[in-house]
Design a protein around this motif. Structure first.
Motif, PDB file in Angstrom:
ATOM      1  N   GLN A  59      14.046  30.653  11.143  1.00 52.93           N
ATOM      2  CA  GLN A  59      15.222  29.868  10.788  1.00 52.93           C
ATOM      3  C   GLN A  59      14.811  28.990   9.611  1.00 52.93           C
ATOM      4  O   GLN A  59      14.187  27.940   9.766  1.00 52.93           O
ATOM      5  N   ASP A  62      15.757  25.009   9.015  1.00 50.86           N
ATOM      6  CA  ASP A  62      15.014  23.980   9.731  1.00 50.86           C
ATOM      7  C   ASP A  62      13.505  24.174   9.624  1.00 50.86           C
ATOM      8  O   ASP A  62      12.741  23.429  10.245  1.00 50.86           O
ATOM      9  N   GLY A  63      13.077  25.194   8.868  1.00 53.22           N
ATOM     10  CA  GLY A  63      11.650  25.469   8.780  1.00 53.22           C
ATOM     11  C   GLY A  63      11.051  25.807  10.127  1.00 53.22           C
ATOM     12  O   GLY A  63       9.945  25.378  10.453  1.00 53.22           O
ATOM     13  N   ARG A  64      11.761  26.596  10.947  1.00 55.47           N
ATOM     14  CA  ARG A  64      11.312  26.890  12.310  1.00 55.47           C
ATOM     15  C   ARG A  64      11.043  28.394  12.470  1.00 55.47           C
ATOM     16  O   ARG A  64      11.815  29.230  12.004  1.00 55.47           O
ATOM     17  N   ALA A  92      14.317  30.021  17.810  1.00 54.54           N
ATOM     18  CA  ALA A  92      14.355  29.779  16.361  1.00 54.54           C
ATOM     19  C   ALA A  92      15.658  29.102  15.960  1.00 54.54           C
ATOM     20  O   ALA A  92      15.691  28.304  15.014  1.00 54.54           O
ATOM     21  N   GLY A  94      17.085  26.874  17.585  1.00 55.62           N
ATOM     22  CA  GLY A  94      17.070  25.500  18.065  1.00 55.62           C
ATOM     23  C   GLY A  94      17.630  25.318  19.458  1.00 55.62           C
ATOM     24  O   GLY A  94      17.829  24.182  19.901  1.00 55.62           O
ATOM     25  N   THR A 112       6.449  28.443  19.211  1.00 48.30           N
ATOM     26  CA  THR A 112       7.485  27.811  18.405  1.00 48.30           C
ATOM     27  C   THR A 112       6.793  26.889  17.415  1.00 48.30           C
ATOM     28  O   THR A 112       5.993  26.037  17.815  1.00 48.30           O
ATOM     29  N   ASP A 114       7.144  24.505  13.665  1.00 47.00           N
ATOM     30  CA  ASP A 114       7.781  23.960  12.471  1.00 47.00           C
ATOM     31  C   ASP A 114       6.734  23.123  11.746  1.00 47.00           C
ATOM     32  O   ASP A 114       5.541  23.184  12.080  1.00 47.00           O
ATOM     33  N   THR A 115       7.143  22.365  10.750  1.00 47.63           N
ATOM     34  CA  THR A 115       6.169  21.628   9.949  1.00 47.63           C
ATOM     35  C   THR A 115       5.356  20.644  10.771  1.00 47.63           C
ATOM     36  O   THR A 115       4.173  20.420  10.507  1.00 47.63           O
ATOM     37  N   ILE A 232       4.534  27.460   6.784  1.00 43.35           N
ATOM     38  CA  ILE A 232       5.586  26.511   7.137  1.00 43.35           C
ATOM     39  C   ILE A 232       5.190  25.134   6.618  1.00 43.35           C
ATOM     40  O   ILE A 232       4.177  24.568   7.017  1.00 43.35           O
ATOM     41  N   GLY A 235       9.755  21.660   5.450  1.00 39.64           N
ATOM     42  CA  GLY A 235      11.061  22.214   5.783  1.00 39.64           C
ATOM     43  C   GLY A 235      11.361  23.554   5.166  1.00 39.64           C
ATOM     44  O   GLY A 235      12.514  23.989   5.132  1.00 39.64           O
ATOM     45  N   VAL A 237       9.932  27.837   4.583  1.00 42.67           N
ATOM     46  CA  VAL A 237       9.127  28.912   5.159  1.00 42.67           C
ATOM     47  C   VAL A 237       8.919  29.993   4.111  1.00 42.67           C
ATOM     48  O   VAL A 237       9.873  30.430   3.459  1.00 42.67           O
TER      49      VAL A 237
END
Length: 265
Positions: A59, A62-64, A92, A94, A112, A114-115, A232, A235, A237
């Motif tokens: 995603q 959201d950088g996820r 991903a 959220g 999972t 993210d940053t 990542i 925010g 990817v």
């Protein structure tokens, strides 16, 4: 997906790096990563045609990133079973894990990232274990984090092979320069890790192999179908992918193409 390699360095320009190797039945059909789910705008992932889910989802807004590995433990009865491939899509996006539905899934490990945070959720069919992965290098295989979580000696896949894989590749990764992916080709962006994730020179039949080819008792062939490289940071990817990991043929997946125009960076 049989192996996930994660590097967390909170002080780096790109704090989280993820390399994910997917092992699957050779004859199971799938689609290259793309925006395959109209009901999930912004999600980019490879699609398993048999069940409609995925093994790794991005995603970009959201950088996820969420990626899935099969686990060991108590399976769900057939009538109630849901596809584990829907989990990376939901996480991903959220939505998080729906704990009420966990008994409907066979065992898994779900990363999972993210940053700011990397979380490993492991379900063995009876209990969910959630761990935050801190700074450093982490290797996850089907027998869990660093190959140490498996408590089921009757598993059809040898935990000893997975432990051998971790023991072989961990020092190679620690000795390699940590990539700092930016613009440029995959070879330029991922120079430090590329020789390792392309197999490190081991034959597919080697018990330590990262890129495998195995035949089970039913004469079905399992092999490494793809490798994904994710960076990542801030925010955003970067996603590099190969469906032919032994050949060095890579392409960069345009994750922003799945975003609404106003969200693109």
């Amino acid at each position: 997906m049989c192996t996930a390699i994660i590097s967390v360095d909170p002080g780096a320009r790109v704090p989280v790096l993820l390399a994910a190797v997917r092992d699957e039945l050779a004859g199971r059909a799938w689609d290259l990563p793309g925006a395959h789910w109209p009901d999930r705008p912004g999600i980019v992932a490879g699609r398993d045609r048999a069940a409609g889910g995925t093994w790794l989802a991005v995603q970009a807004a959201d950088g996820r990133v969420a990626c899935l590995l099969n686990g060991f433990g108590r399976g769900c009865p057939g009538a109630a079973r849901r596809s584990r491939g829907e989990l990376p899509l939901a996480v991903a996006a959220g939505e998080g894990l729906d704990r009420a539905r966990l008994p409907c899934y066979d065992p898994f490990h779900l990363v999972t990232a993210d940053t700011d945070t990397v979380v490993l959720s492991s379900w063995d069919g009876a209990a969910l274990r959630t761990r935050r992965l801190g700074a450093g290098l982490h290797l996850i295989v089907n027998s869990g984090l660093e190959g140490r979580d498996d408590q089921h000696p009757g598993n059809p896949t040898s935990p000893a092979d997975m432990a051998a894989r971790v023991a072989h590749f961990r020092p190679l990764l620690l000795a390699a320069p940590r990539p700092d992916p930016d613009d440029g080709t995959t070879a330029e962006a991922w120079a430090g890790w590329l020789p390792v994730v392309e197999g490190g020179g081991l034959a597919p039949a080697d018990p330590r192999a990262l890129l495998i080819r195995r035949t089970d008792r039913e004469r079905r062939v399992f092999r490494s179908q793809s490798v994904s490289l994710l960076a990542i940071g801030d925010g955003t990817v970067r996603y590099d992918f190969t469906a032919a990991p032994a050949t060095g043929t890579w392409h960069r997946v345009p994750v922003d193409a799945a975003l609404p125009m106003r969200s693109r960076r």
